[in-house]
Each structure stands twice: as C-alpha cells, then as structure tokens.
Write a protein that holds these residues in place. Structure first.
Motif, mmCIF file in Angstrom:
data_model
loop_
_atom_site.group_PDB
_atom_site.id
_atom_site.type_symbol
_atom_site.label_atom_id
_atom_site.label_comp_id
_atom_site.label_asym_id
_atom_site.label_seq_id
_atom_site.Cartn_x
_atom_site.Cartn_y
_atom_site.Cartn_z
ATOM 1 N N LYS A 180 16.928 48.680 16.030
ATOM 2 C CA LYS A 180 17.098 47.420 16.747
ATOM 3 C C LYS A 180 18.074 47.601 17.900
ATOM 4 O O LYS A 180 19.107 48.259 17.768
ATOM 5 C CB LYS A 180 17.612 46.352 15.779
ATOM 6 C CG LYS A 180 17.738 44.966 16.395
ATOM 7 C CD LYS A 180 18.239 43.975 15.349
ATOM 8 C CE LYS A 180 18.404 42.590 15.953
ATOM 9 N NZ LYS A 180 18.905 41.615 14.945
ATOM 10 N N ALA A 181 17.760 47.012 19.043
ATOM 11 C CA ALA A 181 18.650 47.104 20.204
ATOM 12 C C ALA A 181 19.978 46.420 19.909
ATOM 13 O O ALA A 181 20.051 45.472 19.125
ATOM 14 C CB ALA A 181 17.995 46.467 21.422
ATOM 15 N N GLU A 182 21.050 46.907 20.533
ATOM 16 C CA GLU A 182 22.370 46.310 20.350
ATOM 17 C C GLU A 182 22.539 45.133 21.305
ATOM 18 O O GLU A 182 22.012 45.134 22.414
ATOM 19 C CB GLU A 182 23.459 47.361 20.596
ATOM 20 C CG GLU A 182 24.882 46.857 20.461
ATOM 21 C CD GLU A 182 25.218 46.319 19.089
ATOM 22 O OE1 GLU A 182 24.732 45.197 18.768
ATOM 23 O OE2 GLU A 182 25.955 46.988 18.351
ATOM 24 N N GLN A 183 23.289 44.140 20.854
ATOM 25 C CA GLN A 183 23.583 42.972 21.672
ATOM 26 C C GLN A 183 24.921 43.144 22.374
ATOM 27 O O GLN A 183 25.766 43.945 21.962
ATOM 28 C CB GLN A 183 23.608 41.717 20.798
ATOM 29 C CG GLN A 183 22.308 41.447 20.064
ATOM 30 C CD GLN A 183 21.142 41.232 21.009
ATOM 31 O OE1 GLN A 183 21.224 40.421 21.931
ATOM 32 N NE2 GLN A 183 20.057 41.960 20.787
ATOM 33 N N ASP A 184 25.119 42.386 23.425
ATOM 34 C CA ASP A 184 26.367 42.410 24.177
ATOM 35 C C ASP A 184 27.468 41.716 23.365
ATOM 36 O O ASP A 184 27.292 40.588 22.915
ATOM 37 C CB ASP A 184 26.167 41.692 25.515
ATOM 38 C CG ASP A 184 27.341 41.860 26.461
ATOM 39 O OD1 ASP A 184 28.495 41.805 25.993
ATOM 40 O OD2 ASP A 184 27.105 42.041 27.663
ATOM 41 N N HIS A 185 28.598 42.410 23.185
ATOM 42 C CA HIS A 185 29.721 41.841 22.440
ATOM 43 C C HIS A 185 30.992 41.780 23.287
ATOM 44 O O HIS A 185 32.096 41.749 22.749
ATOM 45 C CB HIS A 185 29.981 42.675 21.176
ATOM 46 C CG HIS A 185 28.838 42.677 20.202
ATOM 47 N ND1 HIS A 185 28.547 41.605 19.379
ATOM 48 C CD2 HIS A 185 27.896 43.611 19.942
ATOM 49 C CE1 HIS A 185 27.485 41.890 18.645
ATOM 50 N NE2 HIS A 185 27.064 43.114 18.962
ATOM 51 N N CYS A 186 30.839 41.748 24.611
ATOM 52 C CA CYS A 186 32.009 41.669 25.488
ATOM 53 C C CYS A 186 32.635 40.274 25.485
ATOM 54 O O CYS A 186 33.840 40.133 25.700
ATOM 55 C CB CYS A 186 31.633 42.045 26.921
ATOM 56 S SG CYS A 186 31.346 43.809 27.174
ATOM 57 N N GLY A 187 31.807 39.263 25.285
ATOM 58 C CA GLY A 187 32.333 37.901 25.289
ATOM 59 C C GLY A 187 32.969 37.548 26.626
ATOM 60 O O GLY A 187 32.472 37.913 27.686
ATOM 61 N N SER A 188 34.107 36.877 26.574
ATOM 62 C CA SER A 188 34.792 36.450 27.796
ATOM 63 C C SER A 188 35.809 37.473 28.290
ATOM 64 O O SER A 188 36.493 37.252 29.288
ATOM 65 C CB SER A 188 35.506 35.113 27.558
ATOM 66 O OG SER A 188 36.475 35.251 26.519
ATOM 67 N N CYS A 189 35.925 38.601 27.616
ATOM 68 C CA CYS A 189 36.910 39.630 27.975
ATOM 69 C C CYS A 189 36.644 40.181 29.371
ATOM 70 O O CYS A 189 35.501 40.462 29.740
ATOM 71 C CB CYS A 189 36.872 40.766 26.950
ATOM 72 S SG CYS A 189 38.036 42.106 27.289
ATOM 73 N N ARG A 190 37.718 40.356 30.154
ATOM 74 C CA ARG A 190 37.638 40.917 31.503
ATOM 75 C C ARG A 190 38.608 42.088 31.682
ATOM 76 O O ARG A 190 38.894 42.489 32.816
ATOM 77 C CB ARG A 190 37.984 39.847 32.548
ATOM 78 C CG ARG A 190 36.962 38.765 32.750
ATOM 79 C CD ARG A 190 37.425 37.817 33.868
ATOM 80 N NE ARG A 190 37.862 38.568 35.045
ATOM 81 C CZ ARG A 190 37.058 38.924 36.050
ATOM 82 N NH1 ARG A 190 35.780 38.608 36.004
ATOM 83 N NH2 ARG A 190 37.537 39.598 37.097
ATOM 84 N N SER A 191 39.102 42.635 30.599
ATOM 85 C CA SER A 191 40.145 43.658 30.693
ATOM 86 C C SER A 191 39.738 44.820 31.583
ATOM 87 O O SER A 191 40.511 45.285 32.427
ATOM 88 C CB SER A 191 40.509 44.177 29.299
ATOM 89 O OG SER A 191 41.077 43.152 28.519
#
Length: 352
Positions: A180-191
């Motif tokens: 299964k493809a991975e989902q984006d888990h960056c969220g609101s982070c901009r570091s």
C-alpha cells in the motif's frame, strides 16, 4: 507470491537493507506533470541531464516495459551527532553526512545486485537494479511502494527510519504482491522549509535547485552568485539542514554498515588544511568518497567560500595562497575570500 515477498524482505534485511516494499512500475501517474513543471520553471539549473530521457524519467513503466514489479529498498545512514552543531565551527568545513565515508552508490548497488541474484535463484525472472544514477523517479516510487512519503523538502520520509536513508530499486519481471502506498504525514510542520538558509523552497513540496546548497556545492559549475556565497556558511559539500530538523528523525535507526559511518577526518575538517590540497592530494584523500566526483577545483571553490565566511583573520593566508591558482573559479573564490576577511578585520560586514 506472498510467501516469496516475505522471504524477499528477510533476505533484504540480511543484505543490509532496513526496509523493503513493492509497487508496480506504473504506480506514479503524477510524475509527468510534476517533472514538466520542474523543468519549465528552470529549477534544475545546470543539471541538464534531468531534461534528457524524460520519457523514461516520467514513466518508469517505459524504462523497461517487461517489468511487472519494482522493489524499493532503503539503507539507513542516520548520524550519531546532530549535523547542525558543526555549522558553528567557522574555521572548519561541514560535509554532508552521506558523504563522510564511502560512496553509497557503490555500497548500495553491490547489495542490490546480491539481492537480485538471490531473487533470480529463488524464483527466476529477469531483473535490473538502479541507485540514483538512472532516469528512475525513485522518491515517487518509494512513496507508491510504502517506503515513505515525499516530505515538504521533497525528500522521502519514513515513520520508521526518519529521512536519513538511501534508496535503491530492483525492477523485476516477476509479478510480486504490491504494498500500500504511504500517506503524507507532514501535517502543518514547516521545519524543513523554514530552516533553509537560501530559501530554496518556492512552496511546500517544491525545490528550486538553483538556490539549494547541496546543488550549489556539488552540481553547480563555475562561480556561485555572490549574493548566495555568504549563505553557504562553512558548508563545503552538501547541506543537511532540512533533513536534520525533521521531527520524524526521532524514530531513525543508526547506520548498521560501518562504511556509512563518518570518517574522523571528515567530521569538521580544518579549512586551513583543506585549502592546501593540490589535485594529487585531493584525489588521495577522497579516494572512494563521493566528494572525489566534483574534482579538486570545485571543492577548493567551496572551501574558499567557507574561508571567506569564517570571519577568521588567521585563514587569510590560506586564501592568499590560492590567488594565483591555475583555475579561474578558484582564483575568483580566493579573491572573494580575501576581500571578505579583510572587511571583517576592519569591522565591516564584507557582504558581496
């Protein structure tokens, strides 16, 4: 085939890989449009090879039509120390973590070939192996396979490995079960975006290589724009800032292969010593290292920019010794460094 995939993952681990996932060659339909935008914006800079063979680079299925599976593999190279700490040592150079020992291309490719031979012996079929030197969109394929997701810094991030890992791929004619493809888990982070010294990210998930320090110190030929030189700091080969601040690194695994752990002499090497290297000494010092590929002159250009950014009058002689270098770019960098150090000694900012 499910049992074979399980055995494949076990064998991959035995060969030194830290993750193994599988996708189809046609699992990245978004790549052509992304690549077209990247090239149209000129974000590739002098990397003309990115504009070549785009029919393969944009469509892995076209690279080898007989392939039915792409095995995506990761090798961790997580450092023990925080690489950002080395940026404060102004009289020493900073080398990107991945380049502080053996060239990963050689190490990973040999492991890929061993694993590929095992797969053929186990189940037949044909294979092709790739590691960062062919028109393969490895990061999108990595996300499609579930290896990780492309973060806002455009690098692959894993919930298990952080973002300190190399990627390799094995194309196979075997029709293996797909993950299964991975989902984006960056969220609101901009570091990763906010720390970039040169503002190389026009927007999240977009990179303008022309402003990226890794590109400027490795791929860019000739003098670097004077407005960017002060922003390089003491980075003489690559840049790890956006990788180092990723919160997912709390799950990162330290490199298992000792050949990927830093050499003592490449952890904050003194700029004064590096500035003394002629071509023969450069080749000897960096034999087996990815640094050797950029050549002595480009490396010396980077060293001189770091010398100029050091603010240390004790390094003035190192720059002066290279004012008559045979290479025009090195001479230009030496002149810039001398001017900047003299300005610093006179209490000026030396900008430009």
């Amino acid at each position: 085939m499910g049992a074979l995939a399980d055995k494949l993952r076990e064998q991959a681990r035995a060969e030194g890989f830290d993750a193994c996932h599988i996708c189809a060659p046609d699992a990245v339909p978004e790549v052509p449009a992304r690549l077209e935008d990247f090239l149209e914006n000129g974000y590739h800079g002098q990397m003309g090879w990115l504009a070549e063979r785009t029919h393969w680079r944009a469509n892995p299925a076209a690279l080898w039509p007989e392939a039915r599976s792409v095995i995506m593999l990761a090798v961790s190279y997580t450092p023990e120390a925080d690489p950002l700490e080395a940026l404060s040592q102004k009289e020493a150079g900073t080398v990107s973590v991945y380049a502080q020992n053996k060239d990963y291309h050689d190490l990973v490719k040999k492991a890929l070939k061993r694993l590929a031979r095992w797969l053929i012996a186990e189940a037949g079929g044909e294979v092709k192996v790739f590691v960062d030197t062919a028109p393969v969109p490895e990061k999108p394929l990595g996300q499609a396979a579930g290896l990780g997701w492309q973060g806002k810094h455009t690098n692959l991030v894993s919930r298990e490995l952080g973002n300190w890992f190399f990627i390799g791929s094995i194309f196979s004619t075997l029709d293996l079960p797909k993950d299964k493809a991975e989902q984006d888990h960056c969220g609101s982070c901009r570091s990763c975006l906010d720390i970039c010294p040169t503002n190389a990210f026009p927007a999240p998930y977009q990179l303008d290589a022309r402003r990226c320090i890794s590109y400027l110190t490795i791929e860019h030929h000739g003098p670097v724009d004077e407005e960017l030189r002060p922003l390089l700091g003491n980075r003489i080969y690559g840049c790890d800032d956006c990788l180092a601040v990723c919160p997912w690194n709390k799950f990162a695994q330290e490199a298992r292969d000792m050949r990927l752990r830093p050499r003592d002499d490449l952890q904050s090497p003194p700029l004064a010593k590096l500035a003394m290297l002629d071509d023969a000494a450069f080749r000897e010092k960096f034999s087996g290292s990815p640094i050797k590929r950029i050549g002595r002159n480009r490396f010396m250009r980077n060293v001189l920019y770091a010398v100029g950014n050091s603010g240390s009058e004790s390094l003035l002689a190192s720059a002066q010794n290279l004012l008559n270098d045979e290479d025009a770019t090195v001479r230009d960098a030496a002149e810039w460094a001398c001017k900047r150090l003299k300005s610093a000694a006179n209490g000026q900012d030396g900008a430009g």
